[in-house]
Write a protein that holds these residues in place. Structure first.
Motif, PDB file in Angstrom:
ATOM      1  N   PHE A  40      -7.630  -9.371   0.295  1.00 45.70           N
ATOM      2  CA  PHE A  40      -7.525 -10.769  -0.133  1.00 45.70           C
ATOM      3  C   PHE A  40      -8.474 -11.621   0.690  1.00 45.70           C
ATOM      4  O   PHE A  40      -8.170 -12.730   1.110  1.00 45.70           O
ATOM      5  N   GLY A  41      -9.659 -11.073   0.942  1.00 47.41           N
ATOM      6  CA  GLY A  41     -10.695 -11.816   1.656  1.00 47.41           C
ATOM      7  C   GLY A  41     -11.626 -12.445   0.643  1.00 47.41           C
ATOM      8  O   GLY A  41     -11.207 -12.872  -0.442  1.00 47.41           O
ATOM      9  N   ASN A  42     -12.914 -12.485   0.966  1.00 46.69           N
ATOM     10  CA  ASN A  42     -13.868 -13.136   0.072  1.00 46.69           C
ATOM     11  C   ASN A  42     -13.814 -12.524  -1.329  1.00 46.69           C
ATOM     12  O   ASN A  42     -13.607 -13.229  -2.316  1.00 46.69           O
ATOM     13  N   VAL A  43     -13.967 -11.222  -1.422  1.00 45.79           N
ATOM     14  CA  VAL A  43     -14.052 -10.592  -2.744  1.00 45.79           C
ATOM     15  C   VAL A  43     -12.698 -10.625  -3.455  1.00 45.79           C
ATOM     16  O   VAL A  43     -12.584 -11.072  -4.607  1.00 45.79           O
ATOM     17  N   ASP A 103     -21.057  -9.861   5.751  1.00 45.21           N
ATOM     18  CA  ASP A 103     -20.227  -8.728   5.316  1.00 45.21           C
ATOM     19  C   ASP A 103     -18.925  -8.840   6.112  1.00 45.21           C
ATOM     20  O   ASP A 103     -18.640  -9.915   6.664  1.00 45.21           O
ATOM     21  N   LEU A 104     -18.151  -7.763   6.213  1.00 45.83           N
ATOM     22  CA  LEU A 104     -16.878  -7.822   6.932  1.00 45.83           C
ATOM     23  C   LEU A 104     -17.078  -8.441   8.318  1.00 45.83           C
ATOM     24  O   LEU A 104     -17.950  -8.003   9.068  1.00 45.83           O
ATOM     25  N   ALA A 115     -11.146  -4.072  -0.376  1.00 41.71           N
ATOM     26  CA  ALA A 115     -10.911  -4.219   1.068  1.00 41.71           C
ATOM     27  C   ALA A 115     -11.920  -3.385   1.857  1.00 41.71           C
ATOM     28  O   ALA A 115     -12.981  -3.893   2.243  1.00 41.71           O
ATOM     29  N   ARG A 155     -22.203  -6.412   9.442  1.00 46.58           N
ATOM     30  CA  ARG A 155     -20.766  -6.233   9.625  1.00 46.58           C
ATOM     31  C   ARG A 155     -20.420  -6.331  11.104  1.00 46.58           C
ATOM     32  O   ARG A 155     -21.085  -5.682  11.916  1.00 46.58           O
ATOM     33  N   ASN A 176     -17.084  -1.690  -1.128  1.00 48.17           N
ATOM     34  CA  ASN A 176     -18.074  -0.608  -1.080  1.00 48.17           C
ATOM     35  C   ASN A 176     -17.369   0.679  -0.673  1.00 48.17           C
ATOM     36  O   ASN A 176     -16.654   0.700   0.341  1.00 48.17           O
ATOM     37  N   ILE A 189      -4.565  -6.665   4.921  1.00 51.75           N
ATOM     38  CA  ILE A 189      -4.433  -5.562   5.880  1.00 51.75           C
ATOM     39  C   ILE A 189      -2.981  -5.359   6.345  1.00 51.75           C
ATOM     40  O   ILE A 189      -2.573  -4.253   6.675  1.00 51.75           O
ATOM     41  N   THR A 206     -19.365 -12.481  -5.751  1.00 49.85           N
ATOM     42  CA  THR A 206     -18.946 -11.081  -5.866  1.00 49.85           C
ATOM     43  C   THR A 206     -17.685 -10.999  -6.730  1.00 49.85           C
ATOM     44  O   THR A 206     -17.583 -10.154  -7.636  1.00 49.85           O
ATOM     45  N   ALA A 233      -0.471  -1.643   2.184  1.00 50.93           N
ATOM     46  CA  ALA A 233      -1.696  -2.058   1.489  1.00 50.93           C
ATOM     47  C   ALA A 233      -2.301  -0.910   0.692  1.00 50.93           C
ATOM     48  O   ALA A 233      -2.956  -1.124  -0.325  1.00 50.93           O
TER      49      ALA A 233
HETATM   50  P1  NAD Z   1     -13.243  -9.941   4.017  1.00 48.22           P
HETATM   51  O1  NAD Z   1     -13.310  -9.650   5.483  1.00 48.22           O
HETATM   52  O2  NAD Z   1     -13.440 -11.335   3.555  1.00 48.22           O
HETATM   53  O3  NAD Z   1     -11.809  -9.447   3.449  1.00 48.22           O
HETATM   54  C1  NAD Z   1     -11.312  -8.162   3.628  1.00 48.22           C
HETATM   55  C2  NAD Z   1      -9.868  -8.119   3.123  1.00 48.22           C
HETATM   56  O4  NAD Z   1      -9.412  -6.766   3.180  1.00 48.22           O
HETATM   57  C3  NAD Z   1      -8.883  -8.934   3.950  1.00 48.22           C
HETATM   58  O5  NAD Z   1      -7.897  -9.483   3.110  1.00 48.22           O
HETATM   59  C4  NAD Z   1      -8.250  -7.903   4.867  1.00 48.22           C
HETATM   60  O6  NAD Z   1      -6.944  -8.279   5.312  1.00 48.22           O
HETATM   61  C5  NAD Z   1      -8.218  -6.705   3.952  1.00 48.22           C
HETATM   62  N1  NAD Z   1      -8.203  -5.435   4.642  1.00 48.22           N
HETATM   63  C6  NAD Z   1      -8.919  -5.070   5.719  1.00 48.22           C
HETATM   64  N2  NAD Z   1      -8.620  -3.800   6.080  1.00 48.22           N
HETATM   65  C7  NAD Z   1      -7.706  -3.369   5.180  1.00 48.22           C
HETATM   66  C8  NAD Z   1      -7.015  -2.159   5.002  1.00 48.22           C
HETATM   67  N3  NAD Z   1      -7.189  -1.130   5.824  1.00 48.22           N
HETATM   68  N4  NAD Z   1      -6.158  -2.063   3.965  1.00 48.22           N
HETATM   69  C9  NAD Z   1      -5.982  -3.099   3.127  1.00 48.22           C
HETATM   70  N5  NAD Z   1      -6.590  -4.278   3.250  1.00 48.22           N
HETATM   71  C10 NAD Z   1      -7.434  -4.400   4.269  1.00 48.22           C
HETATM   72  O7  NAD Z   1     -14.278  -8.959   3.344  1.00 48.22           O
HETATM   73  P2  NAD Z   1     -14.995  -9.117   1.925  1.00 48.22           P
HETATM   74  O8  NAD Z   1     -16.261  -9.857   2.098  1.00 48.22           O
HETATM   75  O9  NAD Z   1     -13.999  -9.575   0.918  1.00 48.22           O
HETATM   76  O10 NAD Z   1     -15.411  -7.595   1.623  1.00 48.22           O
HETATM   77  C11 NAD Z   1     -14.484  -6.654   1.109  1.00 48.22           C
HETATM   78  C12 NAD Z   1     -15.248  -5.433   0.632  1.00 48.22           C
HETATM   79  O11 NAD Z   1     -16.177  -5.824  -0.371  1.00 48.22           O
HETATM   80  C13 NAD Z   1     -16.077  -4.700   1.697  1.00 48.22           C
HETATM   81  O12 NAD Z   1     -16.113  -3.337   1.343  1.00 48.22           O
HETATM   82  C14 NAD Z   1     -17.462  -5.298   1.531  1.00 48.22           C
HETATM   83  O13 NAD Z   1     -18.486  -4.439   2.015  1.00 48.22           O
HETATM   84  C15 NAD Z   1     -17.496  -5.413   0.006  1.00 48.22           C
HETATM   85  N6  NAD Z   1     -18.450  -6.368  -0.521  1.00 48.22           N
HETATM   86  C16 NAD Z   1     -18.406  -7.675  -0.160  1.00 48.22           C
HETATM   87  C17 NAD Z   1     -19.308  -8.568  -0.726  1.00 48.22           C
HETATM   88  C18 NAD Z   1     -19.262 -10.034  -0.421  1.00 48.22           C
HETATM   89  O14 NAD Z   1     -20.014 -10.797  -1.042  1.00 48.22           O
HETATM   90  N7  NAD Z   1     -18.411 -10.496   0.470  1.00 48.22           N
HETATM   91  C19 NAD Z   1     -20.287  -8.116  -1.640  1.00 48.22           C
HETATM   92  C20 NAD Z   1     -20.294  -6.766  -2.000  1.00 48.22           C
HETATM   93  C21 NAD Z   1     -19.363  -5.905  -1.440  1.00 48.22           C
END
Ligand code: NAD
Length: 423
Positions: free
Chosen positions: A224-227, A151-152, A301, A79, A324, A248, A195, A286
């Motif tokens: 609205f990121g990867n997951v 990760d993030l 998120a 991260r 997580n 966010i 995911t 959010a």
């Molecule tokens: P990312 O960085 O691609 O997206 C994060 C999203 O959350 C963005 O849209 C961002 O604007 C939003 N965000 C950030 N802070 C915020 C807040 N305070 N309030 C509301 N929205 C907020 O991250 P990701 O890869 O999608 O991961 C998201 C979560 O899923 C994390 O907890 C990560 O550990 C978990 N996760 C990810 C994966 C993976 O394959 N990417 C796998 C397992 C778990």
């Protein structure tokens, strides 16, 4: 077995420890095993000197934690974020141990982080941070030792830099040292949406359980990121009605449902800001979106979104944890009392690590699978894990979260007993 009082609801390490304790107690885990599995096996802090574009020398702080390597090499993301703490990395590493055990894949748990704000760093600066962080941890990483992933704040480019740095040090290309790489560098088909796909498969299982139909199921997704975006895309395509979305900067709620492909084009095109989507709906923060009416709420998120202060406001039947640790341990009891069916993070978001495992297997055998094959194997793993957790919950009379932890702890403890303690 002493129970630590929860001093700080928002310390994710304390939340992780509280859940571990509840499950370990229910399992009747013996004291020695309890101690061994509660604390990380190893942790390291590295100070990373990096020359910024301005010519100024900055020192960044990075961490890597191995929670457990009992069932296989450490596995877990890295991260990049300004608020990364060692406690957070410890918690995330332990969740990786339990997640890999729930999915029954042969990895232990690890996690890493660097305190930095990737949005304020140039590509060159990010590359130098990544390469130096990797060089500092060169003895830790390796396909048989510890296999990082995004990760993030990190992505497939970050993984390509880690893979290259590691390969330059060991003098041969070693694609299996990381997962989540670009496809042409040994990445797996289907990894990017894995995911989100796992989240969808879990939602499908929950619907089947409650005899609910996709078409009449309203879904709220925070993040609205990867997951979040992948889950939204796949759920929408499958017929679910996505009524709430957030990033966010803010959230939108629209009872009529969103056209998700259009929304994705908007956010990932030139516009970037989700809450300004023209075919929007009611705007809110959010966090507020989580408490609007829907059959399924998916926090995808960051941590600590549902707390002892706000959990009573949830209006959902199913809570599927894409992120997580989106619920604090102190919120668990309130969510439980409301009768909400929780698909806990260590099950709901295990799709990512499962396809990471497939990527590692493909890299090691040098033979790559089709997307169809990856998706079918993923479906098998998530469906099987879901059913095991639910069965465990019914057999032991505990909620899904405790059941998932019990199942995972039991598997790791069993492996540990079989291996014995090296002295
Ligand atoms: P990312 O960085 O691609 O997206 C994060 C999203 O959350 C963005 O849209 C961002 O604007 C939003 N965000 C950030 N802070 C915020 C807040 N305070 N309030 C509301 N929205 C907020 O991250 P990701 O890869 O999608 O991961 C998201 C979560 O899923 C994390 O907890 C990560 O550990 C978990 N996760 C990810 C994966 C993976 O394959 N990417 C796998 C397992 C778990």
């Amino acid at each position: 077995m002493a129970t630590l009082p929860l001093q700080d609801e928002f310390n994710v390490y304390e939340s992780a420890a509280a859940r571990f304790e509840a499950a370990a107690r229910k399992l009747g885990l013996e004291e020695g095993l309890y101690r061994f599995l509660k604390y990380p096996a190893k942790e390291i802090t590295v100070y990373i000197p990096v020359m910024l574009d301005s010519g100024h020398l900055e020192v960044f702080i990075g961490y890597r934690v191995h929670h457990s390597i009992v069932r296989g090499p450490g596995k877990g993301g890295i991260r990049f974020a300004p608020n990364v703490t060692l406690d957070e990395v410890r918690a995330l590493a332990s969740w990786m141990t339990w997640k890999c055990a729930v999915a029954n894949i042969p990895f232990g748990g690890a996690k890493g982080g660097v305190i930095c704000d990737p949005t304020k760093l140039s590509r060159g600066e990010l590359e130098r941070i990544t390469r130096r962080y990797t060089a500092e941890l060169i003895e830790w990483f390796g396909p048989e030792r510890d296999v990082p992933a995004p990760d993030l704040g990190t992505n497939e480019q970050t993984m390509a830099w880690i893979m290259d740095t590691y390969s330059m040090h060991v003098r041969h290309t070693t694609t299996a040292v990381v997962t989540g790489k670009p496809i042409d560098l040994g990445g797996s088909q289907g990894r990017q949406e894995a995911t989100g796909r796992g989240v969808m498969i879990s939602c499908d299982r929950a619907l089947a359980r409650f005899r609910m139909q996709r078409l009449s199921t309203r879904v709220i997704i925070q993040g609205f990121g990867n997951v979040g975006s992948m889950a939204a895309k796949l759920l929408h395509h499958a017929g679910y009605k996505i009524v709430g979305v957030a990033d966010i900067h803010g959230a939108l709620y629209n009872e009529n449902g969103f056209d998700v492909p259009e929304l994705i084009d908007w956010v990932y095109g030139q516009h970037k800001v989700l809450s300004e989507f023209p075919a929007g709906g009611a705007k809110m923060t959010a966090n507020e979106i989580l408490f609007q009416p829907a059959e399924i709420v998916i926090p995808a998120a960051v941590e600590n979104q549902i707390t002892s202060e706000n959990a009573h406001r949830l209006q959902t039947r199913i809570l599927c944890e894409g992120a997580n640790g989106p619920c604090t341990a102190m919120a668990d009891e309130i969510v439980d009392r409301k009768g909400i069916f929780v698909i806990p993070d260590i099950l709901a978001n295990a799709g990512g690590v499962t396809v990471s495992y497939f990527e590692w297997v493909q890299d090691r055998q040098g033979f790559f699978w089709s997307e169809k094959e990856v998706n079918e194997r993923l479906k098998d793993v998530i469906e099987h894990s879901f059913e095991e957790v639910v069965r465990y919950s019914e057999t032991h009379g505990v909620n899904n979260r405790v059941a998932a932890y019990m199942l995972a702890i039991d598997r790791v403890a069993f492996a540990l007993k079989e291996r014995g303690i090296y002295a």
